[in-house]
Design a protein around this motif. Structure first.
Motif, mmCIF file in Angstrom:
data_model
loop_
_atom_site.group_PDB
_atom_site.id
_atom_site.type_symbol
_atom_site.label_atom_id
_atom_site.label_comp_id
_atom_site.label_asym_id
_atom_site.label_seq_id
_atom_site.Cartn_x
_atom_site.Cartn_y
_atom_site.Cartn_z
ATOM 1 N N LEU A 101 -81.801 21.654 32.995
ATOM 2 C CA LEU A 101 -81.371 22.048 34.306
ATOM 3 C C LEU A 101 -82.553 21.947 35.764
ATOM 4 O O LEU A 101 -82.968 22.354 35.711
ATOM 5 N N ASP A 102 -81.512 22.360 36.521
ATOM 6 C CA ASP A 102 -82.317 21.549 37.900
ATOM 7 C C ASP A 102 -81.080 23.228 38.291
ATOM 8 O O ASP A 102 -80.883 23.691 38.199
ATOM 9 N N ALA A 103 -81.454 23.116 40.268
ATOM 10 C CA ALA A 103 -81.773 24.827 40.697
ATOM 11 C C ALA A 103 -80.335 24.744 40.634
ATOM 12 O O ALA A 103 -79.550 25.389 40.561
ATOM 13 N N GLY A 104 -79.098 23.862 41.478
ATOM 14 C CA GLY A 104 -78.206 23.881 40.980
ATOM 15 C C GLY A 104 -77.309 24.149 39.416
ATOM 16 O O GLY A 104 -76.634 25.043 40.047
ATOM 17 N N ALA B 285 -85.063 33.968 28.392
ATOM 18 C CA ALA B 285 -85.192 34.020 30.178
ATOM 19 C C ALA B 285 -83.933 33.385 30.582
ATOM 20 O O ALA B 285 -82.926 33.743 31.401
ATOM 21 N N LEU B 286 -82.835 32.066 29.227
ATOM 22 C CA LEU B 286 -82.390 31.598 29.519
ATOM 23 C C LEU B 286 -80.676 32.890 30.184
ATOM 24 O O LEU B 286 -79.802 32.180 29.924
ATOM 25 N N GLY B 287 -81.274 33.274 28.764
ATOM 26 C CA GLY B 287 -79.642 34.084 28.866
ATOM 27 C C GLY B 287 -79.206 33.352 26.838
ATOM 28 O O GLY B 287 -78.047 33.792 26.769
ATOM 29 N N LEU C 39 -74.905 28.380 35.946
ATOM 30 C CA LEU C 39 -74.572 29.303 34.888
ATOM 31 C C LEU C 39 -75.251 30.805 35.241
ATOM 32 O O LEU C 39 -75.247 31.791 35.087
ATOM 33 N N ALA C 40 -76.079 31.511 36.164
ATOM 34 C CA ALA C 40 -76.317 32.369 37.318
ATOM 35 C C ALA C 40 -75.446 33.423 36.771
ATOM 36 O O ALA C 40 -75.164 34.605 36.141
ATOM 37 N N PRO C 41 -74.210 33.500 37.557
ATOM 38 C CA PRO C 41 -72.805 34.487 37.605
ATOM 39 C C PRO C 41 -72.497 35.007 35.879
ATOM 40 O O PRO C 41 -71.968 35.568 36.232
ATOM 41 N N LEU C 42 -73.229 33.452 34.849
ATOM 42 C CA LEU C 42 -72.283 33.539 34.050
ATOM 43 C C LEU C 42 -72.639 35.068 32.504
ATOM 44 O O LEU C 42 -72.716 34.958 32.149
ATOM 45 N N GLN C 43 -74.210 34.572 32.507
ATOM 46 C CA GLN C 43 -75.467 36.080 32.260
ATOM 47 C C GLN C 43 -74.778 36.721 32.278
ATOM 48 O O GLN C 43 -75.000 37.335 33.328
ATOM 49 N N GLY C 44 -74.647 37.245 31.236
ATOM 50 C CA GLY C 44 -74.265 38.759 30.690
ATOM 51 C C GLY C 44 -73.039 39.282 30.533
ATOM 52 O O GLY C 44 -72.610 40.244 30.629
ATOM 53 N N ARG C 45 -72.505 38.417 31.648
ATOM 54 C CA ARG C 45 -70.421 37.963 31.555
ATOM 55 C C ARG C 45 -70.002 37.434 29.938
ATOM 56 O O ARG C 45 -69.585 38.176 29.297
ATOM 57 N N ILE C 46 -70.704 36.427 29.728
ATOM 58 C CA ILE C 46 -70.428 35.484 28.352
ATOM 59 C C ILE C 46 -71.617 34.917 27.440
ATOM 60 O O ILE C 46 -72.847 35.613 28.378
ATOM 61 N N GLY C 47 -71.424 34.729 26.355
ATOM 62 C CA GLY C 47 -73.001 34.251 25.812
ATOM 63 C C GLY C 47 -72.763 32.990 26.152
ATOM 64 O O GLY C 47 -72.642 32.136 26.429
ATOM 65 N N LEU D 167 -71.572 20.374 33.537
ATOM 66 C CA LEU D 167 -72.751 20.829 34.629
ATOM 67 C C LEU D 167 -72.941 20.408 35.368
ATOM 68 O O LEU D 167 -73.139 21.035 36.347
ATOM 69 N N PHE D 168 -71.799 18.921 35.586
ATOM 70 C CA PHE D 168 -72.063 18.712 36.857
ATOM 71 C C PHE D 168 -70.449 18.495 37.958
ATOM 72 O O PHE D 168 -70.044 17.965 38.971
ATOM 73 N N GLU D 169 -69.724 19.340 37.185
ATOM 74 C CA GLU D 169 -68.393 19.741 37.203
ATOM 75 C C GLU D 169 -68.243 21.601 38.567
ATOM 76 O O GLU D 169 -68.179 22.276 37.426
ATOM 77 N N PRO D 170 -68.976 21.425 39.885
ATOM 78 C CA PRO D 170 -68.925 23.173 39.467
ATOM 79 C C PRO D 170 -68.254 24.128 39.827
ATOM 80 O O PRO D 170 -66.941 24.913 39.355
ATOM 81 N N GLY D 171 -66.136 23.328 39.527
ATOM 82 C CA GLY D 171 -65.346 23.689 39.940
ATOM 83 C C GLY D 171 -64.625 24.331 38.246
ATOM 84 O O GLY D 171 -64.584 25.826 38.408
ATOM 85 N N LEU D 172 -65.614 24.011 37.615
ATOM 86 C CA LEU D 172 -64.939 24.336 36.167
ATOM 87 C C LEU D 172 -65.670 25.426 35.420
ATOM 88 O O LEU D 172 -65.763 26.599 34.338
ATOM 89 N N LEU D 173 -67.112 26.169 35.890
ATOM 90 C CA LEU D 173 -67.984 26.875 36.337
ATOM 91 C C LEU D 173 -67.453 27.973 36.986
ATOM 92 O O LEU D 173 -67.603 29.149 36.648
#
Length: 517
Positions: free
Chosen positions: A376-379, A410-412, A384-392, A342-348
């Motif tokens: 979960l923090d704001a970052g 609410a978190l998907g 994770l917001a772009p992944l919501q709705g595309r993968i589970g 979760l602390f690696e933004p490039g992977l997500l």
């Protein structure tokens, strides 16, 4: 006169009245001039000419005066029109300037976007700092454990050796001798004693005791207080010896990483509806058995290779998900992501781009521990917001059964994986129980669109109890063990060559002319 003529006559009179009113003065003057100048021109032609000339001069003067007045009015109107045009030009210039400048709403939206981007960056930096703090604290604990390890041999051996050392050496010499007198001697090639002659045990014990002068010093030896061994702190070490860490890293960097699938079945039909992708590592070559994550995952965490592990596993999981989609299967594929990723933004971000480009990844689900979802923090939410709705999304490795269905929805999150041991035999002192009854946990989550999966089901006797708790899905060795994915599935399919467009049909020019005609 007809009625129509009667109605038309007043209308004509009403139309002529404004015209006559406008030229009434001229008509009056003309009639007076005709009445006066007509007889005068007959009897006095000279005076009539003079009078006509004076009237013409007067009319010309009046015309000049009117012309001057109209000219002054035109100049005034021209000045006012000029002033209005200047004002209109100023207004248009101000409007163009206002249109060119950014609106407050646009500037506010841009400022909010910059603030959100900075918030994401600060969140990622704080996550990296927390990760470094965890690693440093683990290393400090290991160093403290090494320092606190007691040195038994250097401290106890000097206190005991001077007192009983000479007695131990002769006593160990006849060690291979038989304890019963008259017994046969052992083989001289194996025995360490150089004397092959049998000696009775009482004489063997008495001889060395008489040869030792400091025998009376054995009495105060028991009075030496034994030093208590301090408790040793247990640092976070891997489950295998440290000597195998190099072999684990070498196997990970080589071809030792494998992906295994374990099915998730429905209860009580036991129909396969999903798979879980599990990482296995073959340490020591292709013939060695695959190692569980409990063995190699702590080592990879110490070396900072968990993100690379998740990246490689996600690549293989996407290949398997595409394979299932091509076969028309509706089974889902779940992979448990490491909390450190979760602390690696490039992977997500890379996963978000892949999910956006490939709709076949809708059957892929990533799982995170319950503690990670709660912290979960704001970052991380922004990643994770772009992944919501595309993968589970899935929740696994829970610490307790306190699930808020509305918050999870609410978190998907669409799936919650709970160990069967926690559902069937919850500990009373662990605080793992929820505010609602166990048999209501799965139905409450199902009403929010979240399905419950019981994991780690190893005993067939636990299946009826899970069915009584209304658990709809289960996973474990009682149904099927994890199995490796076939090599042909993981092989990259060859790229399909695009079919060339058909060549246009050549026709004679006469046929074209015929069509045109």
């Amino acid at each position: 006169m007809s009625p129509g003529d009667r109605r038309a006559f007043p209308a004509g009179v009403q139309t002529m009245v404004p015209v006559l009113g406008r030229y009434a003065g001229l008509l009056t003057v003309g009639l007076l001039g005709l009445v006066v100048l007509g007889p005068l021109a007959v009897f006095l032609p000279l005076w009539s000419a003079l009078t006509l000339g004076a009237a013409a001069a007067l009319a010309g003067g009046l015309a000049l005066t009117r012309i001057a007045t109209l000219k002054a009015r035109c100049e005034k109107l021209s000045g006012e029109v000029d002033l209005l045009s200047r004002r209109l030009l100023k207004v248009e210039t101000a409007a163009a300037t206002a249109a060119a400048q950014p609106r407050p709403e646009t500037a506010e939206a841009a400022l909010r976007a910059q603030i959100e981007e900075l918030t994401v960056e600060f969140g990622l930096l704080s996550g990296i700092v927390r990760d470094l703090t965890t690693v440093v604290s683990a290393q400090d604990a290991e160093i403290a454990g090494l320092k606190a390890r007691p040195e038994i041999a250097p401290e106890i051996r000097p206190a005991i050796t001077p007192a009983i050392g000479p007695a131990i050496a002769p006593a160990e010499a006849p060690r291979p001798l038989p304890a019963v007198p008259g017994a046969a001697l052992p083989d001289p090639a194996v025995a360490p004693s150089p004397q092959p002659v049998p000696v009775p045990p009482p004489q063997v014990q008495a001889a060395p005791l008489e040869q030792v002068p400091p025998r009376p010093q054995l009495a105060p030896a028991p009075s030496v207080p034994a030093r208590p061994i301090p408790p040793r702190p247990i640092p976070p070490r891997p489950a295998i010896p440290s000597a195998d860490e190099g072999a684990i890293v070498a196997a990970f960097e080589g071809d030792g990483l494998e992906i295994h699938l374990q099915p998730v079945v429905t209860l009580p039909q036991r129909k396969v509806v999903a798979y879980e992708a599990l990482a296995r590592l073959r340490i020591g070559g292709p013939g060695a058995p695959p190692a569980e994550p409990d063995i190699f995952l702590p080592v990879l965490e110490r070396y900072g290779r968990t993100t690379e592990l998740d990246r490689r596993m996600l690549q293989r999981a996407t290949i398997v998900a595409r394979h299932l989609a091509r076969r028309g299967s509706e089974t889902l594929l779940t992979y448990g992501l490491s909390p450190l990723s979760l602390f690696e933004p490039g992977l997500l971000r890379e996963l978000a781009r892949t999910a956006a480009d490939d709709p076949a990844l809708a059957g892929l689900t990533i799982a995170l521990p319950q503690e990670s979802w709660r912290r979960l923090d704001a970052g991380q939410r922004g990643l994770l917001a772009p992944l919501q709705g595309r993968i589970g999304f899935s929740l696994d490795r829970p610490d307790d059964l306190r699930f808020d269905a509305a918050e999870l929805a609410a978190l998907g999150i669409g799936q919650v994986k709970v160990p069967a041991e926690m559902l069937l035999r919850p500990g009373a002192g662990r605080g793992s129980l929820s505010d609602i009854a166990l048999e209501d946990t799965a139905p409450a989550l199902a009403r929010a669109g979240i399905r419950v999966v019981a994991t780690g089901v190893a005993d067939e006797a636990d299946v009826p109890d899970l069915i009584d708790l209304d658990v709809p899905f289960a996973q474990g060795t009682a149904f099927a063990a994890p199995r490796p994915v076939r090599a042909e599935v993981l092989a990259t399919p060859p790229a399909e060559e695009p079919t060339p467009p058909p060549e246009p049909e050549r026709r004679p020019f006469r046929s074209v002319l015929r069509r045109a005609v």
